[in-house]
Write a protein that holds these residues in place. Sequence first.
Motif, PDB file in Angstrom:
ATOM      1  N   VAL A 142      -9.933  -5.180 -38.930  1.00 53.44           N
ATOM      2  CA  VAL A 142     -10.103  -4.595 -40.305  1.00 53.44           C
ATOM      3  C   VAL A 142     -11.475  -5.022 -40.719  1.00 53.44           C
ATOM      4  CG1 VAL A 142      -7.583  -4.584 -40.717  1.00 53.44           C
ATOM      5  CG2 VAL A 142      -8.813  -6.508 -41.546  1.00 53.44           C
ATOM      6  N   THR A 143     -11.733  -4.140 -41.863  1.00 49.88           N
ATOM      7  CA  THR A 143     -13.238  -4.365 -42.383  1.00 49.88           C
ATOM      8  C   THR A 143     -13.197  -5.837 -43.196  1.00 49.88           C
ATOM      9  OG1 THR A 143     -13.559  -2.248 -42.735  1.00 49.88           O
ATOM     10  CG2 THR A 143     -15.212  -3.684 -44.150  1.00 49.88           C
ATOM     11  N   VAL A 144     -12.140  -5.958 -44.161  1.00 49.47           N
ATOM     12  CA  VAL A 144     -11.952  -7.103 -44.844  1.00 49.47           C
ATOM     13  C   VAL A 144     -11.460  -8.487 -43.935  1.00 49.47           C
ATOM     14  CG1 VAL A 144     -11.114  -8.387 -46.806  1.00 49.47           C
ATOM     15  CG2 VAL A 144     -11.493  -5.993 -46.835  1.00 49.47           C
ATOM     16  N   VAL A 145     -12.634  -9.291 -43.615  1.00 48.10           N
ATOM     17  CA  VAL A 145     -12.182 -10.377 -42.785  1.00 48.10           C
ATOM     18  C   VAL A 145     -12.152 -11.922 -43.192  1.00 48.10           C
ATOM     19  CG1 VAL A 145     -12.808  -9.228 -40.543  1.00 48.10           C
ATOM     20  CG2 VAL A 145     -14.771 -10.300 -41.896  1.00 48.10           C
ATOM     21  N   ARG A 146     -12.262 -11.881 -44.608  1.00 46.33           N
ATOM     22  CA  ARG A 146     -12.426 -13.177 -45.242  1.00 46.33           C
ATOM     23  C   ARG A 146     -10.956 -13.928 -45.745  1.00 46.33           C
ATOM     24  NH1 ARG A 146     -13.132 -15.447 -49.993  1.00 46.33           N
ATOM     25  NH2 ARG A 146     -14.215 -17.457 -49.890  1.00 46.33           N
ATOM     26  N   LEU A 147      -9.983 -13.653 -45.044  1.00 44.26           N
ATOM     27  CA  LEU A 147      -8.675 -14.177 -45.271  1.00 44.26           C
ATOM     28  C   LEU A 147      -8.921 -15.413 -44.238  1.00 44.26           C
ATOM     29  CD1 LEU A 147      -6.156 -11.113 -44.762  1.00 44.26           C
ATOM     30  CD2 LEU A 147      -6.797 -12.318 -46.776  1.00 44.26           C
ATOM     31  N   SER A 148      -8.962 -16.588 -45.186  1.00 48.81           N
ATOM     32  CA  SER A 148      -9.004 -17.965 -44.502  1.00 48.81           C
ATOM     33  C   SER A 148      -7.707 -18.561 -44.411  1.00 48.81           C
ATOM     34  CB  SER A 148      -9.964 -18.879 -45.757  1.00 48.81           C
ATOM     35  OG  SER A 148      -9.080 -18.781 -46.877  1.00 48.81           O
ATOM     36  N   TYR A 149      -7.902 -19.676 -44.125  1.00 50.51           N
ATOM     37  CA  TYR A 149      -6.585 -20.720 -43.923  1.00 50.51           C
ATOM     38  C   TYR A 149      -5.754 -20.662 -45.021  1.00 50.51           C
ATOM     39  CZ  TYR A 149      -3.832 -25.003 -43.479  1.00 50.51           C
ATOM     40  OH  TYR A 149      -2.745 -25.763 -43.186  1.00 50.51           O
ATOM     41  N   PHE A 150      -6.446 -20.529 -46.025  1.00 46.80           N
ATOM     42  CA  PHE A 150      -5.721 -20.483 -47.408  1.00 46.80           C
ATOM     43  C   PHE A 150      -5.069 -19.223 -47.552  1.00 46.80           C
ATOM     44  CE2 PHE A 150      -9.899 -22.623 -47.915  1.00 46.80           C
ATOM     45  CZ  PHE A 150      -9.368 -24.051 -47.827  1.00 46.80           C
ATOM     46  N   GLY A 151      -5.833 -18.225 -47.525  1.00 43.34           N
ATOM     47  CA  GLY A 151      -5.074 -16.867 -47.424  1.00 43.34           C
ATOM     48  C   GLY A 151      -3.980 -16.502 -46.515  1.00 43.34           C
ATOM     49  N   TYR A 152      -4.208 -17.281 -45.367  1.00 43.09           N
ATOM     50  CA  TYR A 152      -3.261 -17.461 -44.165  1.00 43.09           C
ATOM     51  C   TYR A 152      -1.870 -17.933 -44.721  1.00 43.09           C
ATOM     52  CZ  TYR A 152      -0.569 -18.799 -39.998  1.00 43.09           C
ATOM     53  OH  TYR A 152       0.387 -18.969 -39.325  1.00 43.09           O
ATOM     54  N   ARG A 207      -5.579 -12.458 -53.368  1.00 40.70           N
ATOM     55  CA  ARG A 207      -4.732 -11.275 -53.544  1.00 40.70           C
ATOM     56  C   ARG A 207      -5.389  -9.950 -53.280  1.00 40.70           C
ATOM     57  NH1 ARG A 207       0.509 -12.998 -52.330  1.00 40.70           N
ATOM     58  NH2 ARG A 207       1.133 -14.655 -53.682  1.00 40.70           N
ATOM     59  N   ALA A 208      -6.768  -9.878 -54.007  1.00 42.62           N
ATOM     60  CA  ALA A 208      -7.421  -8.659 -53.816  1.00 42.62           C
ATOM     61  C   ALA A 208      -7.783  -8.430 -52.427  1.00 42.62           C
ATOM     62  CB  ALA A 208      -8.519  -8.806 -54.888  1.00 42.62           C
ATOM     63  N   GLU A 209      -7.981  -9.205 -51.740  1.00 42.76           N
ATOM     64  CA  GLU A 209      -8.343  -9.027 -50.418  1.00 42.76           C
ATOM     65  C   GLU A 209      -7.117  -8.444 -49.560  1.00 42.76           C
ATOM     66  OE1 GLU A 209     -10.103 -12.475 -49.028  1.00 42.76           O
ATOM     67  OE2 GLU A 209     -11.999 -12.304 -49.895  1.00 42.76           O
ATOM     68  N   GLU A 210      -6.099  -9.100 -49.816  1.00 37.00           N
ATOM     69  CA  GLU A 210      -4.724  -8.686 -49.255  1.00 37.00           C
ATOM     70  C   GLU A 210      -4.377  -7.108 -49.503  1.00 37.00           C
ATOM     71  OE1 GLU A 210       0.000  -9.842 -49.214  1.00 37.00           O
ATOM     72  OE2 GLU A 210      -1.295 -10.301 -50.729  1.00 37.00           O
ATOM     73  N   ARG A 211      -4.708  -6.859 -50.874  1.00 35.67           N
ATOM     74  CA  ARG A 211      -4.439  -5.284 -51.328  1.00 35.67           C
ATOM     75  C   ARG A 211      -5.462  -4.511 -50.486  1.00 35.67           C
ATOM     76  NH1 ARG A 211      -3.510  -7.914 -56.101  1.00 35.67           N
ATOM     77  NH2 ARG A 211      -5.754  -7.570 -56.829  1.00 35.67           N
ATOM     78  N   ALA A 212      -6.765  -4.988 -50.556  1.00 34.96           N
ATOM     79  CA  ALA A 212      -7.764  -4.087 -49.765  1.00 34.96           C
ATOM     80  C   ALA A 212      -7.564  -4.014 -48.367  1.00 34.96           C
ATOM     81  CB  ALA A 212      -9.024  -5.023 -49.751  1.00 34.96           C
ATOM     82  N   GLN A 213      -6.996  -5.112 -47.715  1.00 32.43           N
ATOM     83  CA  GLN A 213      -6.579  -5.258 -46.266  1.00 32.43           C
ATOM     84  C   GLN A 213      -5.686  -4.075 -45.758  1.00 32.43           C
ATOM     85  OE1 GLN A 213      -5.084  -8.632 -44.610  1.00 32.43           O
ATOM     86  NE2 GLN A 213      -5.636  -8.255 -42.654  1.00 32.43           N
TER      87      GLN A 213
END
Length: 288
Positions: A175-185, A217-223
């Motif tokens: 996916v385009t949005v790839v900044r989901l980090s360990y924290f996002g994980y 959370r915004a990145e999750e929605r964008a993903q």
Amino acid sequence: MKDVYKNRYGEDIKESAVKRLYSVAVSIFAIGGMLGGFSGGMIATRFGRKGGLLLNNVLGIVGACLMGCTKIANSYEILFLGRFIIGVNCGLNTSLVPMYISEIAPLNLRGGLGTVNQLAVTVGLLVSQVLGIEQILGTRDRWPVLLGLAICPAILQLLLLPFCPESPRSDNPSVTVVRLSYFGYLLITKQREEEARKALRRLRASNQVEADIKEMRAEERAQHTEASISMTQLRCSPTLRAALVIGVVMQLSQQLSGINAVFYYSTDLFVSSELTEESAKFATIGIS
């Protein structure tokens, strides 16, 4: 190289052959760097940013040991191999380090920290050239020490990186949005919000982590709304084409500008312009 050749074959090597061997020693680093740079994305996906950097230090240590042992082994082939491995190491660092920095940095510091990385690269070039003057390590006896010093940053990173935050990585690299980090994980994939908050507080050294939580959370929605696209679709997309062209042209113009030839051969260029060899080395430092 001349000494090794004479010891092996009992005759002097031709000057043209020496220049060819020296050119191989110089350019094979760039070839290794190209391969390392191309492999960065795959390594980051397979092992994560931090894991990839830790593994890459093994290459740095091996390459430095080979270069440092070239004279003892009486073999210029070992120098070529060491230079190639160090090139791969540098290529991987060039791709993995900016990824890692940008993904753990707060939004307001991301650009600045990325610039510090570039500054460190150029300062490293300058330091290596200063160490290479005859008054320090640029002598017939001490040059293996100069090349072997490449082991120092690799060992330093191997010792310090384990204390850094976990490697930021995307769970779905397509996916385009790839900044989901360990924290996002922790927050998004595992829904362990409190653990994510604790990890962020440790990284930020602050209790003010709500902005990061909202951003993820915004990145999750964008993903979830962003569709994955192929390379062909990327090239054909009118909205993405301009950014793609700008990124590619910037990289190509940097490499095709001839700056590597200037770095590698500037001392010879100054000598051919009738500077003394010592003055030529100081002029090269001036360029850096």
